[in-house]
Design a protein around this motif. Structure first.
Motif, mmCIF file in Angstrom:
data_model
loop_
_atom_site.group_PDB
_atom_site.id
_atom_site.type_symbol
_atom_site.label_atom_id
_atom_site.label_comp_id
_atom_site.label_asym_id
_atom_site.label_seq_id
_atom_site.Cartn_x
_atom_site.Cartn_y
_atom_site.Cartn_z
ATOM 1 N N TRP A 156 0.752 -1.233 -0.236
ATOM 2 C CA TRP A 156 -0.111 -0.131 -0.067
ATOM 3 C C TRP A 156 0.831 1.154 0.123
ATOM 4 O O TRP A 156 0.265 2.381 -0.680
ATOM 5 N N SER A 210 1.326 3.546 -3.039
ATOM 6 C CA SER A 210 0.037 4.386 -3.538
ATOM 7 C C SER A 210 0.729 6.038 -2.948
ATOM 8 O O SER A 210 0.337 6.993 -3.833
ATOM 9 N N LEU A 269 2.714 7.094 -5.854
ATOM 10 C CA LEU A 269 1.944 7.410 -7.155
ATOM 11 C C LEU A 269 1.255 8.656 -6.764
ATOM 12 O O LEU A 269 1.056 9.266 -7.677
ATOM 13 N N CYS A 270 1.049 9.219 -5.580
ATOM 14 C CA CYS A 270 0.437 10.410 -5.208
ATOM 15 C C CYS A 270 1.381 11.441 -5.526
ATOM 16 O O CYS A 270 1.266 12.612 -6.035
#
Length: 160
Positions: A138, A141, A144-145
């Motif tokens: 997780w 992510s 990616l942000c």
């Protein structure tokens, strides 16, 4: 973090350009400082034969950069004051690199006083390669942000 250092450097450079006196080297300082600690990977793979994790090299030791900054920043302030925003941005980028690596990797924040490494999250080896384990965790992510924010700002502010 594996991929987010450069886009975070871009975000940091954008913020520094906004809140410091303008200087054309602020963004390059942010980008270089954001990835500089990972240049140790060249040594890790080509010289050291992956003897131990690259986060144990001196370039990933935050107190080393704090000490270098504590000497460098006053000298820059005294002798090259126009370069002070560049130097501050560079050292901020180096330290944020270490901060980002602390999310899913181990960083010895108090070396040389302690060898204890800190990590906010442990990425368990759930796949055949550590990169696959990390890409499916997780915490990826968050990377990616960071990428999304950097890409958004880059394209939003480009001239038409």
């Amino acid at each position: 973090m594996i991929t987010a250092h450069l886009p975070f450097g871009y975000l940091l450079g954008r913020a520094a350009q906004r809140y410091t006196p303008p200087h054309p080297w602020v963004m390059p300082a942010a980008l270089i400082g954001a990835v500089l600690p990972d240049f140790d990977l060249l040594w890790f793979y080509f010289v050291d034969g992956r003897a131990f994790h690259h986060h144990l090299y001196w370039v990933h030791m935050p107190l080393f950069w704090v000490a270098v900054g504590a000497v460098t920043l006053p000298l820059v302030r005294m002798f090259q004051r126009p370069l002070l925003p560049v130097a501050r941005t560079f050292f901020a980028a180096l330290l944020t690199h270490c901060l980002l690596d602390t999310v899913g990797g181990d960083i010895a924040w108090f070396w040389p006083f302690s060898d204890r490494q800190f990590s906010l999250v442990t990425v368990e080896p759930t796949h055949s390669h550590f990169i696959l384990s990390y890409l499916n965790h997780w915490t990826f992510s968050l990377e990616l942000c960071i990428w999304a924010g950097a890409i958004f700002l880059f394209f939003r502010d480009r001239p038409a």
